[in-house]
Design a protein around this motif. Structure first.
Motif, PDB file in Angstrom:
ATOM      1  N   GLN A  93     -40.740  -7.802 -41.333  1.00 51.41           N
ATOM      2  CA  GLN A  93     -41.207  -8.550 -40.166  1.00 51.41           C
ATOM      3  C   GLN A  93     -41.371 -10.020 -40.501  1.00 51.41           C
ATOM      4  O   GLN A  93     -41.071 -10.905 -39.687  1.00 51.41           O
ATOM      5  N   ASP A  94     -41.866 -10.308 -41.712  1.00 50.41           N
ATOM      6  CA  ASP A  94     -42.006 -11.705 -42.133  1.00 50.41           C
ATOM      7  C   ASP A  94     -40.650 -12.400 -42.164  1.00 50.41           C
ATOM      8  O   ASP A  94     -40.533 -13.571 -41.761  1.00 50.41           O
ATOM      9  N   VAL A  95     -39.629 -11.701 -42.651  1.00 50.49           N
ATOM     10  CA  VAL A  95     -38.286 -12.281 -42.703  1.00 50.49           C
ATOM     11  C   VAL A  95     -37.788 -12.575 -41.293  1.00 50.49           C
ATOM     12  O   VAL A  95     -37.226 -13.636 -41.010  1.00 50.49           O
ATOM     13  N   VAL A  96     -38.009 -11.624 -40.392  1.00 50.83           N
ATOM     14  CA  VAL A  96     -37.576 -11.812 -39.007  1.00 50.83           C
ATOM     15  C   VAL A  96     -38.297 -12.997 -38.378  1.00 50.83           C
ATOM     16  O   VAL A  96     -37.694 -13.851 -37.724  1.00 50.83           O
ATOM     17  N   ASP A  97     -39.617 -13.060 -38.590  1.00 48.79           N
ATOM     18  CA  ASP A  97     -40.403 -14.143 -37.987  1.00 48.79           C
ATOM     19  C   ASP A  97     -39.971 -15.502 -38.496  1.00 48.79           C
ATOM     20  O   ASP A  97     -40.054 -16.511 -37.776  1.00 48.79           O
ATOM     21  N   ALA A  98     -39.487 -15.562 -39.746  1.00 51.36           N
ATOM     22  CA  ALA A  98     -39.081 -16.840 -40.325  1.00 51.36           C
ATOM     23  C   ALA A  98     -37.646 -17.228 -39.975  1.00 51.36           C
ATOM     24  O   ALA A  98     -37.230 -18.358 -40.238  1.00 51.36           O
ATOM     25  N   SER A  99     -36.920 -16.312 -39.371  1.00 50.07           N
ATOM     26  CA  SER A  99     -35.505 -16.584 -39.088  1.00 50.07           C
ATOM     27  C   SER A  99     -35.354 -17.564 -37.926  1.00 50.07           C
ATOM     28  O   SER A  99     -36.016 -17.429 -36.893  1.00 50.07           O
ATOM     29  N   PRO A 100     -34.481 -18.557 -38.065  1.00 45.41           N
ATOM     30  CA  PRO A 100     -34.230 -19.479 -36.945  1.00 45.41           C
ATOM     31  C   PRO A 100     -33.511 -18.802 -35.776  1.00 45.41           C
ATOM     32  O   PRO A 100     -33.401 -19.367 -34.693  1.00 45.41           O
ATOM     33  N   TYR A 101     -33.028 -17.590 -36.002  1.00 47.89           N
ATOM     34  CA  TYR A 101     -32.292 -16.873 -34.953  1.00 47.89           C
ATOM     35  C   TYR A 101     -33.159 -15.838 -34.241  1.00 47.89           C
ATOM     36  O   TYR A 101     -32.652 -15.069 -33.415  1.00 47.89           O
ATOM     37  N   LYS A 102     -34.463 -15.833 -34.559  1.00 53.15           N
ATOM     38  CA  LYS A 102     -35.347 -14.789 -34.028  1.00 53.15           C
ATOM     39  C   LYS A 102     -35.275 -14.701 -32.511  1.00 53.15           C
ATOM     40  O   LYS A 102     -35.180 -13.598 -31.952  1.00 53.15           O
ATOM     41  N   ASP A 103     -35.324 -15.806 -31.822  1.00 53.34           N
ATOM     42  CA  ASP A 103     -35.359 -15.796 -30.360  1.00 53.34           C
ATOM     43  C   ASP A 103     -34.047 -16.231 -29.717  1.00 53.34           C
ATOM     44  O   ASP A 103     -34.009 -16.552 -28.527  1.00 53.34           O
TER      45      ASP A 103
END
Length: 228
Positions: free
Chosen positions: A2-12
Motif C-alpha cells: 500500500q505504501d508503494v501504491v500511495d507513493a506512485s505518481p500514477y496512483k490516481d
C-alpha cells in the motif's frame, strides 16, 4: 504494498482505455480456456455480446466441444477486427479440433502474417501443417517451428512437433535429438539421455547437433545422478 501504491505518481491516473480493453480480453481468453466450461459460460453468457464475452465463449465452446457455436463467435470477432492475429489463431485451432487442418492452415497463416514474431502462432501453424500428414509440408512446418524456438526453446510441445517434422522427413537422428530436447525440458532425464545417445551415434561427429547431443547427455546424466 500500500505504501508503494500511495507513493506512485500514477496512483490516481486513469488507465488508458486500450489498456483496460486489452486486460479484459486476456481475462476473457483465460476464463474461456481454463475455467470449467459451464462456469466460463455463466461468467460470459450469450447475452454478453461484448468482444470479451464472445472471445471467452469461443474458447469455452471449443472446449465443450460445440465447434459450430465456437466458429460463430470467433467469426463475429474477425468481422469486427480483421487484423487481430489472435482471432485467426482461435479460428485455426477450431478447424484443427474439427479434424479439418487444411481449413486451419490459412487461418494460422493469416495470424502469422499479422504477427510473425509470435512463437505460439508459428507453432500452431506448424501443428496444422503436420496434421495433414503430407511430407511436402514438413519443411515449411519445420521452418515455423525453428522460428518459434528462437523465443520458446523450453516449450516441450514445440520440440515434440520438431521431432514429428524430422520423422516425416526421415531424418531420424534429428528426430531423436528433438525428442531428447523435449524430455530434457520436462525433466525426464533418463529418457533425454537415451534419445540424445541415439542421436549422437548417427549425427556427423563434431557438428553443432552432435555437440548439442553431448551437452544433453552430460547435463541430463548429472541431473539424474543428483536426483538419485
Amino acid at each position: 504494498l500500500q505504501d508503494v501504491v500511495d507513493a506512485s505518481p500514477y496512483k490516481d491516473v486513469p488507465d488508458a482505455p486500450q489498456s483496460v480493453r486489452a486486460l479484459s480480453m486476456v481475462q476473457a481468453k483465460l476464463a474461456g480456456f481454463i475455467l470449467p466450461v459451464d462456469e466460463g459460460l455463466r461468467r460470459y453468457p450469450p447475452s454478453d455480446t461484448s468482444a470479451p464475452g464472445r472471445y471467452a465463449r469461443a474458447m469455452a465452446y471449443m472446449r465443450k466441444p460445440d465447434l459450430q457455436k465456437a466458429l460463430a463467435e470467433i467469426n463475429s470477432l474477425i468481422a469486427d477486427e480483421p487484423n487481430n492475429p489472435y482471432f485467426y489463431e482461435v479460428l485455426g485451432q477450431i478447424h484443427v479440433m474439427m479434424a479439418k487442418p487444411a481449413l486451419g492452415i490459412p487461418a494460422y497463416q493469416k495470424a502469422v502474417s499479422l504477427k510473425p514474431q509470435a512463437a505460439p502462432l508459428r507453432t500452431g501453424l506448424a501443428t496444422a501443417q503436420l496434421a495433414l500428414d503430407d511430407r511436402a509440408l514438413a519443411p515449411a512446418a519445420l521452418s515455423n517451428l525453428k522460428a518459434a524456438l528462437l523465443t520458446e526453446e523450453e516449450d516441450p510441445f514445440t520440440w515434440y512437433q520438431v521431432a514429428k517434422a524430422y520423422s516425416m522427413l526421415q531424418n531420424l537422428p534429428m528426430a531423436d535429438l528433438a525428442t531428447a530436447e523435449s524430455n530434457y525440458v520436462v525433466g525426464e532425464m533418463p529418457k533425454a539421455v537415451i534419445f540424445a545417445s541415439r542421436a549422437r551415434a548417427k549425427l556427423p561427429q563434431g557438428g553443432l547437433d552432435w555437440q548439442r547431443a553431448n551437452d544433453i547427455i552430460a547435463a541430463a546424466s548429472a541431473a539424474a545422478r543428483q536426483r538419485r
